[in-house]
Every structure is written in C-alpha cells, then in structure tokens.
Write a protein that holds these residues in place. Structure first.
Motif, mmCIF file in Angstrom:
data_model
loop_
_atom_site.group_PDB
_atom_site.id
_atom_site.type_symbol
_atom_site.label_atom_id
_atom_site.label_comp_id
_atom_site.label_asym_id
_atom_site.label_seq_id
_atom_site.Cartn_x
_atom_site.Cartn_y
_atom_site.Cartn_z
ATOM 1 N N GLU A 176 0.808 -1.220 0.000
ATOM 2 C CA GLU A 176 0.000 0.000 0.000
ATOM 3 C C GLU A 176 0.845 1.276 0.000
ATOM 4 O O GLU A 176 0.773 2.090 0.936
ATOM 5 C CB GLU A 176 -0.968 0.004 1.181
ATOM 6 N N CYS A 177 1.621 1.421 -1.039
ATOM 7 C CA CYS A 177 2.494 2.596 -1.131
ATOM 8 C C CYS A 177 1.654 3.847 -1.394
ATOM 9 O O CYS A 177 0.658 3.802 -2.108
ATOM 10 C CB CYS A 177 3.497 2.420 -2.269
ATOM 11 N N LYS A 178 2.132 4.946 -0.820
ATOM 12 C CA LYS A 178 1.396 6.197 -0.918
ATOM 13 C C LYS A 178 1.843 7.019 -2.126
ATOM 14 O O LYS A 178 1.049 7.696 -2.758
ATOM 15 C CB LYS A 178 1.681 6.978 0.373
ATOM 16 N N VAL A 179 3.140 6.959 -2.380
ATOM 17 C CA VAL A 179 3.702 7.736 -3.492
ATOM 18 C C VAL A 179 4.537 6.797 -4.348
ATOM 19 O O VAL A 179 5.147 5.856 -3.838
ATOM 20 C CB VAL A 179 4.559 8.903 -2.940
ATOM 21 N N LEU A 180 4.519 7.071 -5.660
ATOM 22 C CA LEU A 180 5.359 6.317 -6.592
ATOM 23 C C LEU A 180 6.353 7.292 -7.212
ATOM 24 O O LEU A 180 5.961 8.366 -7.678
ATOM 25 C CB LEU A 180 4.466 5.684 -7.670
ATOM 26 N N ILE A 181 7.625 6.928 -7.191
ATOM 27 C CA ILE A 181 8.636 7.774 -7.841
ATOM 28 C C ILE A 181 9.114 7.046 -9.089
ATOM 29 O O ILE A 181 9.476 5.868 -9.035
ATOM 30 C CB ILE A 181 9.829 8.062 -6.902
ATOM 31 N N THR A 182 9.089 7.748 -10.225
ATOM 32 C CA THR A 182 9.537 7.127 -11.467
ATOM 33 C C THR A 182 10.216 8.177 -12.336
ATOM 34 O O THR A 182 10.565 9.255 -11.858
ATOM 35 C CB THR A 182 8.351 6.405 -12.160
ATOM 36 N N LYS A 197 7.213 5.913 -17.202
ATOM 37 C CA LYS A 197 6.020 6.614 -16.701
ATOM 38 C C LYS A 197 4.748 5.989 -17.256
ATOM 39 O O LYS A 197 3.751 5.846 -16.539
ATOM 40 C CB LYS A 197 6.102 8.103 -17.069
ATOM 41 N N SER A 198 4.754 5.593 -18.530
ATOM 42 C CA SER A 198 3.509 5.029 -19.061
ATOM 43 C C SER A 198 3.244 3.647 -18.460
ATOM 44 O O SER A 198 2.092 3.281 -18.243
ATOM 45 C CB SER A 198 3.483 5.032 -20.586
ATOM 46 N N ASN A 199 4.290 2.871 -18.146
ATOM 47 C CA ASN A 199 4.079 1.629 -17.380
ATOM 48 C C ASN A 199 3.470 1.938 -16.019
ATOM 49 O O ASN A 199 2.557 1.256 -15.554
ATOM 50 C CB ASN A 199 5.400 0.891 -17.145
ATOM 51 N N ALA A 200 4.020 2.974 -15.386
ATOM 52 C CA ALA A 200 3.511 3.368 -14.070
ATOM 53 C C ALA A 200 2.042 3.773 -14.174
ATOM 54 O O ALA A 200 1.227 3.415 -13.323
ATOM 55 C CB ALA A 200 4.349 4.518 -13.508
ATOM 56 N N ASP A 201 1.703 4.492 -15.243
ATOM 57 C CA ASP A 201 0.308 4.915 -15.430
ATOM 58 C C ASP A 201 -0.628 3.711 -15.511
ATOM 59 O O ASP A 201 -1.726 3.727 -14.958
ATOM 60 C CB ASP A 201 0.170 5.755 -16.711
ATOM 61 N N ILE A 202 -0.175 2.663 -16.208
ATOM 62 C CA ILE A 202 -1.018 1.459 -16.318
ATOM 63 C C ILE A 202 -1.172 0.818 -14.938
ATOM 64 O O ILE A 202 -2.269 0.470 -14.517
ATOM 65 C CB ILE A 202 -0.405 0.444 -17.316
ATOM 66 N N LYS A 205 -3.564 2.479 -12.298
ATOM 67 C CA LYS A 205 -5.020 2.388 -12.520
ATOM 68 C C LYS A 205 -5.657 1.481 -11.475
ATOM 69 O O LYS A 205 -6.826 1.604 -11.166
ATOM 70 C CB LYS A 205 -5.302 1.811 -13.912
ATOM 71 N N LYS A 206 -4.859 0.516 -10.977
ATOM 72 C CA LYS A 206 -5.418 -0.437 -10.013
ATOM 73 C C LYS A 206 -4.679 -0.416 -8.679
ATOM 74 O O LYS A 206 -4.531 -1.445 -8.021
ATOM 75 C CB LYS A 206 -5.387 -1.839 -10.621
ATOM 76 N N THR A 207 -4.146 0.747 -8.308
ATOM 77 C CA THR A 207 -3.478 0.851 -7.006
ATOM 78 C C THR A 207 -4.080 2.006 -6.216
ATOM 79 O O THR A 207 -3.528 3.116 -6.219
ATOM 80 C CB THR A 207 -1.956 1.101 -7.167
#
Ligand code: 7RM
Length: 643
Positions: A176-182, A197-202, A205-207
């Motif tokens: 349950e991470c609050k922030v994602l750094i990419t 970033k686009s992988n992160a965007d996908i 969607k479900k996090t």
C-alpha cells in the motif's frame, strides 16, 4: 584443483591480513557475539545506544538487534561525513548509458539533493512509516530517492525497472504505497525510450493507495502528466525547503521492503530494519571489499535488487566510500564498456555477476586487453555459482593474477554477505564461496534436519543463529516468513540452497533446492511464470523448470498442455512469450516451450519437476525414479519430443 593465495601486497594493506587473524576474530564473534557486534556497531553513529544487542527465537521467527537504539540510515550515509569535514569528497560517480555522460556528486551536493527530495516527499504528505514505491532505471535520482526516504523514515520499496505494469501493481498494492517515484522514459543499451512513466500509469489504474507520482525528467520524451496527481521532480525540489532534519528511527523500525520471488505465485515483501542492517552492510563492505578511504568502488548491480541496496548504497556510503552507479549494460556501445569504465574512473574494487562475466568472456580477450586495468585491486562476484572457466578468466584476464576474487554468497533475505573469502586472508578455490563471515554459523542438514558434521558432506544450507542484517518478516505476513524459512528445519534459518563442504571446510553452493530458478542472477519463481502462462486462454496447464545456459546460468523451459480442441500454432507460442513478458518482464520469458499431452504427476497430483528438469537439461539416461508417477507413460513422449 589449483588454489590461489592472496598476494603479499594485498595482505600487507588489508584490514585483516592472515588466516590466523581471521580465525581469532571469527572465534571471538562466535564465542562472544554480543561483544563482537557491539564493537562493530561503533561504525555507526547512534543518536542513542541500544538496551540489548540481540534477542531471537527462530521457532517464532522473531529477531531483534540493537533494541532501544536510535539512528538514521541516511544520516549515517551522508550527513556525518559532511560533519566530519569530507563534504567536498566524491560520494557518488554516475556513469550514464552513453559513454560521454558522467555526473559526480560530492557529499555536500548529495546532502543538499537528499534534503530537498526528503522535503518534496513530506510536501506530498509522506511521513514516517509510509511506504514509497520507487520504479526507476539506474539514474542518480534513484539513489537520492532511496536516501530521502530513509531520512524521513518512509519505507522504500524499490521495484526493478524492467518489471511490467502488472508486477509493479502487485508490489504497490501488497505494501500500500502512498507515493510512486519514477522517470519519464529510460535509457539502457540500445533502448533509448523505455516507457517508465507510461508503465507506471497502467499500474496505478489499479493501485488505490497511490496519491501522487513524482516524475524525474531523464530523456525529455513526451509523457502524460495527470493534473493534481503527477508532479515533476525538478518542480517539487524547486519549491522545497533546503533543510530537513533526519528522523530519529528505532533500530527495529523498517528501512525498506524488497520483493523477491517465492515458490508460490505471490512475491514476498522481504522487510529489513534499520540498526542491524546498517551495522551488517557496513561491516561486511569494510572487510570483504577491504575498503580503504578514497578507493573507487564499483558494484555493477541494479539498485532494484538487494545487491544494489546493500553494496551500492547503504554499506559503501556508511563507510564513506566513493561508490559508482552505472545506467547502462556491459555490451553497449560494445563489449568493452565495463573495462572502459574501469580505466576511465580508475576503479579499485569491482563487484559483478557471473552471468556478465560469461557473456563478456565469450567475446574474447581483445575487449579487456584494449584498456588499462591496473587500478583494480579486488574483484567480487555474486548472484549465482561461478564456474571455473569464468573464474579463471576473471582472475587472469581482468585481475592480471594480482587481484583476489571474493565469491560472495548471500540472499535478499540475508541483507548482506554470509559466506565469502576475505581478500587478505583466504586461499581461494574457483567456484567456492569458501568460509563464513564473522558471526555466521552455517550448517548443512539432511532432509530430516540432522546436522551433517565434519567435512566432505552435502546438504541443505541453514544458519544456526541470526546476524544483524537478516530480514525480520515478510511484509504483512509473518506466518509466511516463519513457514518459508524456519518451519522445515525447526530452530534454524533455511536458505533454500543446497551446499557442500569440502575436505578443507570450504563451502560450495550447489544451487536452489526449491522452485526458484536463477536466470542471469535474477530470482524467478516457477509458480509466478506458470501462473502467467496458465492465463493464456488455450493453456490448460504449464510447468516451468530451469536448464543450464552458457551465458545466463539457467534458462527457462516451459512444458505446456493445451486445452482440448485448442491447436498448437506458432501464434500460441509467441502469445505465451508475450504474455510472460507483459506479466512479469522480459527476463522471465521462456527460451523453450514444449507442448505436451500430459505432465508427469504423482498420484497426489504434484508435478515431478525433477523429471522435467532432467528432460530439459537433456539428462535422459537417468531420469530418476518414475515409479511413483500416476501415469509413467507420459515420460517417453516428453523425452521424444524434447527441444
Ligand atoms: C545477493 C543475491 C539469492 C540466491 C541464493 C543463491 C544464489 C547468490 C551466490 C549464489 C552461488 C554465490 N540475492 N547465489 N550468491 N550462488 N554462489 N556467490 O543474489 O536473493 O537475488 O538471490 O542467489 O541461490 O539463494 S538474491
């Protein structure tokens, strides 16, 4: 077999320079563990000293070290070196994917960047105990992000940059991470636009737990930024305060989570804590790489793996090392890249993986021979067994016969190196990780858990006692921690590796005894890959095993049964491979796929992987006992149709 003694020059300058001194300190560490670890703990600056050195109960999988003590890992890696007057000394050398790109950070600069980043995270609402996911390639901001988390007591979870969106999603959700750094996109070898970033965007969607994404601009390639959620790193730092006091953490507060493949489908969140981990990584780095001030130290691992955490960041930086970080790959722009970098930065201590050595050895001596490698003093390997040919090549062609090789055995779970030569001490034998580090008591157990005493025995590798750097739990699932490591052999830590002890008491790792396959040094769980293949609509069942591969160490062989009525086509094959690449990542894709009518199963329905391993490795003369199979007749068609 020829043995290799440390040369007299190494011995003379080494922190420990003789086998007698090693034995003395080893015995001290075993007979007086509390004194020994209290002495080693002096490497760390504590805000408050501990009440108790250790407390442990392997039957409950409970382990604590330095309970009651207070410290901050980032302070130990950065601030205290500045305070001691070394601010202008180089801390980090970054070598980009393209040979003309280098950046250096001294300890002052690192402190400045880390504080700004720490405040940027705070401004996004990140506080002590919150989890932060870091999904990046090997750029300096990755190391800075890690240290910034440690500074504010946020728990980092670094996800290797080659993982696919689904794997990233599962890891973010588990903790349950609050922030994602990419970063926008990544650069690695001939790939110059890896869609981070686009992988992160996908994935996000479900996090539901992710509130913000902090994005480093690496390439400037266009990406989508979602208003209110996504923040550019450079903007966030520009509006942050310069000063951020390091959080006082308890020794047993979590420092990070790092996911590793297990024998069931779900990856395990290996959790490490602060005090013991810092003591262990700095102590091992000091002795095993025999680190002396100002030496240039380069570990080629990715920070997405434990080796990068412990031996690019925490261990070396706690020891005020000059640590290097490399964005690229060994064969770009050509097979001389590692050696070119060693010449360019005058690298003294070099730590890499056998798989890289095999790949480079194959291209011939002309590549290393183009460069001046005289700066090298010590060579290290990690990740898988090193075999004699590449060991000798490393020794002769890279080390010019003057550099001791430390073949270091350890795991994500152990946090630091447990079995290893010491450069000024140990007579090495190619392929053996040799002897235990201080405080470590390895045991070889038979399958019933009996301790195999004496030399010339082979069994399951376990540890009799804890060491400060070991993991403390599987995040959110202490029962799984217990079951995976402490249940099979009560009262011991079981590594999952097989090992033999030779006539001199040297340890030789023989490989995994469980369902983990190590491909190019990456741990892959068979269950995870089988799950991915099984997701293909035509697939009824899949079983995956490893087989020896000359470069990768092991490669993946998949046995696949299709659903009735579904035909085997070239498309099925490519779709399966595509699916695994998308679900897990390219490093997990099967090299060979054999379609079969049935799999060899016991009557209780367990797939007998031993048989499949033998078929995949072409060991068909002795498949082992097949009498317990429910239907032994499947074996002959598996053998006939093997690839
Ligand atoms: C550091 C790391 C752990 C597994 C471990 C072994 C294998 C690692 C060696 C080795 C033979 C070595 N962590 N392994 N080092 N086998 N000799 N020197 O690799 O969690 O990713 O992997 O790697 O099987 O259990 S890891």
């Amino acid at each position: 077999m020829q043995k290799y003694e440390p040369n007299s020059k190494t011995r003379k300058n080494a922190h420990i320079g003789s086998i007698e001194d090693y034995k003395k300190l080893y015995e001290h560490s075993i007979n007086n563990p509390e004194d020994f670890w209290a002495e080693q703990a002096e490497r760390i600056t504590w805000f408050k000293k501990w009440d108790k050195i250790w407390e442990w109960d392997f039957n409950k999988a409970n382990i604590t070290w330095f309970e009651g003590a207070k410290l901050n890992a980032c302070y130990n890696c950065v601030d205290r070196h500045v305070d001691a007057g070394y601010g202008a000394k180089t801390a980090l050398i970054w070598e980009g994917n393209n040979p003309d790109e280098t950046r250096n950070y001294n300890y002052n600069e690192l402190l400045e960047k880390v504080q700004l980043t720490a405040n940027a995270l705070k401004n996004l609402g990140v506080g002590k105990g919150d989890r932060v996911c870091i999904y990046m390639q090997m750029i300096p901001e990755l190391a800075i992000a890690v240290l910034a988390c440690a500074r504010i007591g946020a728990v980092h979870s670094v996800v290797f940059g080659a993982f696919a969106p689904d794997s990233l999603e599962a890891r973010i959700n588990d903790s349950e991470c609050k922030v994602l750094i990419t970063q926008d996109t990544g650069v690695r070898g001939t790939k110059n636009d890896i869609p981070m970033k686009s992988n992160a965007d996908i994935a996000v969607k479900k996090t539901p737990s992710i509130e913000n994404i902090l994005v480093v601009k690496r390439t400037g390639s266009p990406i989508e930024m979602v208003e209110g959620r996504d923040v550019w790193w450079h903007n966030a730092l520009a509006s942050s305060d310069a000063e951020c006091a390091p959080e006082e953490m308890d020794a047993e507060d979590p420092l990070f989570i790092l996911y590793t493949s297990g024998s069931t489908g779900k990856p395990k969140g290996v959790m490490h804590t602060t005090g013991g981990y810092m003591v262990y990584t700095s102590t091992t780095h000091h002795y095993i790489f025999d680190y002396h001030p100002d030496e240039i130290y380069w570990c080629t691992a990715d920070i997405g793996w434990i080796t990068g955490h412990s031996y690019i960041i925490y261990g070396p930086m706690a020891n005020r090392a000059v640590t290097m970080m490399f964005e690229g790959v060994p064969n770009y722009p050509d097979f001389g890249r590692f050696w070119e970098i060693i010449e360019k930065h005058k690298v003294n201590k070099f730590y890499t993986a056998p798989t890289a050595l095999r790949a480079l050895m194959k291209e011939g001596d002309k590549w290393p021979n183009k460069y001046n490698l005289d700066s090298l003093k010590i060579l290290g390997t990690v990740g898988e067994p090193i075999k004699e040919p590449e060991w000798l090549w490393y020794h002769n062609i890279i080390g010019k016969e003057k550099c001791p090789i430390v073949d270091t055995w350890w795991q994500t779970e152990t946090g630091g190196i447990l079995i290893t030569p010491l450069p000024g001490v140990t007579t090495t034998k190619p392929g053996s990780a040799t002897l235990p580090f201080f405080g470590i008591i390895p045991e070889l157990l038979d399958d019933e858990g009996n301790v195999l005493e004496g030399n010339e025995v082979e069994g399951n590798l376990a540890m009799q006692r804890p060491w400060p750097g070991m993991m403390r739990t599987v995040y959110g699932d202490h029962q799984r921690f217990f079951e995976t490591y402490f249940e099979k052999f009560p009262g011991k830590y079981f590594s999952g590796d097989g090992c033999k002890r030779d006539e001199d008491g040297y340890y030789w790792i023989t490989g995994r005894v469980d369902d983990v396959i190590i491909v190019s040094g990456h741990n892959l769980g068979t269950a995870e890959i089988e799950g991915s293949i099984g997701g293909h609509p035509s697939v009824a069942e899949a079983a995956v095993v490893g087989y020896p591969h000359e470069i990768k160490g092991n490669s993946i062989y998949a046995f696949v049964t299709l659903r009735t009525g579904h035909e085997i086509t070239e498309d099925t094959r490519t779709e399966i491979i595509k699916r695994v690449r998308a679900d897990i990542g390219p490093h997990a894709s099967p090299e060979k796929i054999q379609f079969t009518e049935g799999l060899p199963k016991t009557r209780s329905g367990k797939i007998m992987r031993r048989i499949l391993r033998n078929i995949a490795s072409d060991n068909i003369d002795d498949l082992g006992d097949i009498s317990t199979l429910a239907d032994p007749s499947v074996v002959s068609s598996l053998v006939d149709e093997r690839i």
